[in-house]
Design a protein around this motif. Structure first.
Motif, PDB file in Angstrom:
ATOM      1  N   UNK A  56       0.808  -1.214   0.152  1.00 10.40           N
ATOM      2  CA  UNK A  56      -0.499  -0.068  -0.416  1.00 10.40           C
ATOM      3  C   UNK A  56       0.386   1.443   0.597  1.00 10.40           C
ATOM      4  N   UNK A  57       2.446   1.089   0.487  1.00  7.22           N
ATOM      5  CA  UNK A  57       3.277   2.345   0.810  1.00  7.22           C
ATOM      6  C   UNK A  57       3.382   2.239  -0.986  1.00  7.22           C
ATOM      7  N   UNK A  58       3.731   1.748  -1.483  1.00 11.79           N
ATOM      8  CA  UNK A  58       3.735   1.720  -3.049  1.00 11.79           C
ATOM      9  C   UNK A  58       3.130   2.327  -3.747  1.00 11.79           C
ATOM     10  N   UNK A  59       1.482   2.593  -3.720  1.00 15.93           N
ATOM     11  CA  UNK A  59       0.520   3.268  -4.145  1.00 15.93           C
ATOM     12  C   UNK A  59       0.107   4.838  -3.940  1.00 15.93           C
ATOM     13  N   UNK A  60       0.325   4.939  -2.353  1.00 13.58           N
ATOM     14  CA  UNK A  60       0.595   6.101  -1.890  1.00 13.58           C
ATOM     15  C   UNK A  60       1.826   7.360  -1.932  1.00 13.58           C
ATOM     16  N   UNK A  61       2.792   6.112  -3.220  1.00 15.31           N
ATOM     17  CA  UNK A  61       3.783   6.934  -3.309  1.00 15.31           C
ATOM     18  C   UNK A  61       3.668   7.118  -4.514  1.00 15.31           C
ATOM     19  N   UNK A  62       2.851   6.454  -5.550  1.00 17.69           N
ATOM     20  CA  UNK A  62       2.051   6.146  -6.442  1.00 17.69           C
ATOM     21  C   UNK A  62       1.664   7.630  -6.577  1.00 17.69           C
ATOM     22  N   UNK A  63       0.232   7.755  -6.386  1.00 10.24           N
ATOM     23  CA  UNK A  63      -0.773   8.264  -6.013  1.00 10.24           C
ATOM     24  C   UNK A  63      -0.212   9.840  -6.166  1.00 10.24           C
ATOM     25  N   UNK A  83       1.921  13.960   3.868  1.00 11.91           N
ATOM     26  CA  UNK A  83       0.087  14.042   3.856  1.00 11.91           C
ATOM     27  C   UNK A  83       0.475  15.592   5.344  1.00 11.91           C
ATOM     28  N   UNK A  84       1.111  15.568   5.622  1.00 18.00           N
ATOM     29  CA  UNK A  84       0.935  16.440   6.896  1.00 18.00           C
ATOM     30  C   UNK A  84       1.125  17.642   6.563  1.00 18.00           C
ATOM     31  N   UNK A  85       2.250  17.933   5.756  1.00 16.59           N
ATOM     32  CA  UNK A  85       2.450  18.783   5.197  1.00 16.59           C
ATOM     33  C   UNK A  85       1.796  18.913   3.968  1.00 16.59           C
ATOM     34  N   UNK A  86       1.289  18.381   3.151  1.00 21.09           N
ATOM     35  CA  UNK A  86       0.217  18.996   2.025  1.00 21.09           C
ATOM     36  C   UNK A  86      -1.149  19.162   2.834  1.00 21.09           C
ATOM     37  N   UNK A  87      -1.528  19.018   3.981  1.00 23.56           N
ATOM     38  CA  UNK A  87      -3.120  19.200   4.451  1.00 23.56           C
ATOM     39  C   UNK A  87      -2.521  20.326   5.393  1.00 23.56           C
ATOM     40  N   UNK A 106       8.029   9.543   5.450  1.00 20.60           N
ATOM     41  CA  UNK A 106       7.890  10.225   4.558  1.00 20.60           C
ATOM     42  C   UNK A 106       6.863  10.351   4.358  1.00 20.60           C
ATOM     43  N   UNK A 107       6.291   9.588   3.765  1.00 20.23           N
ATOM     44  CA  UNK A 107       4.204   9.723   3.380  1.00 20.23           C
ATOM     45  C   UNK A 107       3.436  10.504   4.142  1.00 20.23           C
ATOM     46  N   UNK A 108       3.698  10.234   6.275  1.00 15.13           N
ATOM     47  CA  UNK A 108       3.222  10.800   7.214  1.00 15.13           C
ATOM     48  C   UNK A 108       3.919  11.751   6.619  1.00 15.13           C
ATOM     49  N   UNK A 109       5.204  12.568   6.779  1.00 14.94           N
ATOM     50  CA  UNK A 109       5.284  14.025   6.300  1.00 14.94           C
ATOM     51  C   UNK A 109       4.602  14.029   4.959  1.00 14.94           C
ATOM     52  N   UNK A 132      -5.627  14.595  -1.094  1.00  6.89           N
ATOM     53  CA  UNK A 132      -6.824  13.438  -1.773  1.00  6.89           C
ATOM     54  C   UNK A 132      -6.628  12.230  -1.936  1.00  6.89           C
ATOM     55  N   UNK A 133      -4.899  12.699  -3.012  1.00  4.43           N
ATOM     56  CA  UNK A 133      -4.178  11.396  -3.274  1.00  4.43           C
ATOM     57  C   UNK A 133      -3.820  10.159  -2.369  1.00  4.43           C
ATOM     58  N   UNK A 134      -2.721  10.917  -1.403  1.00  4.49           N
ATOM     59  CA  UNK A 134      -2.790   9.834  -0.345  1.00  4.49           C
ATOM     60  C   UNK A 134      -4.199   9.056   0.418  1.00  4.49           C
ATOM     61  N   UNK A 135      -5.578   9.441   0.542  1.00  5.76           N
ATOM     62  CA  UNK A 135      -6.265   9.165   0.732  1.00  5.76           C
ATOM     63  C   UNK A 135      -6.505   7.309  -0.136  1.00  5.76           C
ATOM     64  N   UNK A 136      -6.461   8.574  -1.097  1.00  7.31           N
ATOM     65  CA  UNK A 136      -6.860   7.783  -2.444  1.00  7.31           C
ATOM     66  C   UNK A 136      -5.806   6.046  -2.392  1.00  7.31           C
ATOM     67  N   UNK A 137      -4.643   6.351  -2.833  1.00  7.86           N
ATOM     68  CA  UNK A 137      -4.070   5.502  -2.564  1.00  7.86           C
ATOM     69  C   UNK A 137      -3.550   4.854  -1.972  1.00  7.86           C
TER      70      UNK A 137
END
Lengths: 163, 120
Positions: free
Chosen positions: A104-111, B15-19, B10-13, A141-146
């Motif tokens: 799922x991490x892959x998909x979030x980064x992809x989004x 996301x939070x930055x964007x939010x 990184x993901x969380x960072x 929104x991309x993170x959530x959808x991803x």
């Protein structure tokens, strides 16, 4: 490329197209251009996991081309190509690091990469940097959808593996 | 395991930055001067604070967008593009979110917004 692989890839393309067309029918909750669930991304993640970057790129290219013909929105084709290109490149780089349980991490980064690509194309088409203002909304929104599509893809891949 | 931890951070960072920047942008005060651009070319500059209620029709390649100015606010009333994103955006109320009609290459935005300043 042998016939068996060609058939598998075209089957995946067809699945992606069907998901894409059904998703077109879903109403858009957020009135920002470019925000959508991107369910067809499930197929992209699946293809990237099982096949290489070249095959995935082919699936995506055909899906975007036919998809924008079906939806009658040719501008979407440009954004789709720009976004998907970045998305596939980013995901294939990350693929080496990520193990099965964290797909799922892959998909979030992809989004996120997809959104950056979309905005880059929008900047080029509109010849202005004003559209960058949309990027934070698209990324949220991309993170959530991803995450959602990534979870779907992960479930799919793990269950198909078990058989 | 450790690599995933880094990736999740990184993901969380991101996301939070964007939010956070979304919230900041949404709360940015609206200006008065509005620029209407078509295909990168400035068509109108309107001071909303003393503009009467009216409608403006902008044409590009035979496609029309009807803009409405009412109570010192501006929006796209009608458009003959396929996706109607510009109509659904509603009233222009943040300098960070311009009204954009991609098929007709139309941009309606407040003057001196940050994104534009970066471009200069």
């Amino acid at each position: 490329m042998d016939v068996k692989k060609l058939t598998k890839l075209s089957l995946l393309t067809a699945v992606a197209l069907i998901i894409f067309v059904i998703e077109l029918r879903l109403p858009n909750i957020v009135p920002i251009p470019g925000v959508k669930l991107g369910l067809a991304n499930i197929v992209t993640v699946y293809a990237l996991y099982n096949y290489g970057i070249r095959d995935t790129a082919m699936i995506c290219a055909v899906r975007i081309f036919l998809g924008s013909l079906f939806s009658g929105n040719l501008m979407a084709m440009l954004f789709g190509f720009g976004g998907s290109l970045l998305c596939i490149i980013g995901m294939s780089l990350l693929k080496k690091v990520v193990t099965d349980k964290y797909l799922w991490l892959l998909s979030i980064f992809g989004a996120v990469f997809h959104n950056i690509g979309q905005i880059a194309v929008a900047c080029a088409v509109m010849q202005t940097f004003a559209v960058i203002g949309y990027l934070p909304f698209l990324i949220v929104t991309g993170c959530i959808a991803g995450f959602f599509t990534g979870m779907c893809a992960q479930l799919l891949i793990l269950r198909l593996k078990m058989r | 395991m450790k690599k995933h931890f880094v990736l999740i951070i990184i993901c969380a960072a991101v996301f939070i930055a964007a939010a956070v920047s979304s919230v900041v942008m949404l709360n940015a005060p609206a200006g008065d001067i509005v620029k209407i651009k078509s295909n990168g070319e400035l068509l109108y500059t309107i001071d909303l604070s003393n503009s009467p209620d009216r409608t403006i029709i902008v044409e590009y390649n035979g496609k029309e967008n009807t803009l409405e100015i009412k109570d010192h606010k501006i929006r796209v009333l009608e458009a003959d593009c396929p996706d109607k994103v510009c109509v659904n955006t509603g009233w222009l109320d943040s300098p960070a979110i311009p009204i954009i009609c991609l098929p007709n290459k139309l941009i309606i935005e407040f003057e001196n917004n940050d994104a534009d300043a970066a471009a200069r």
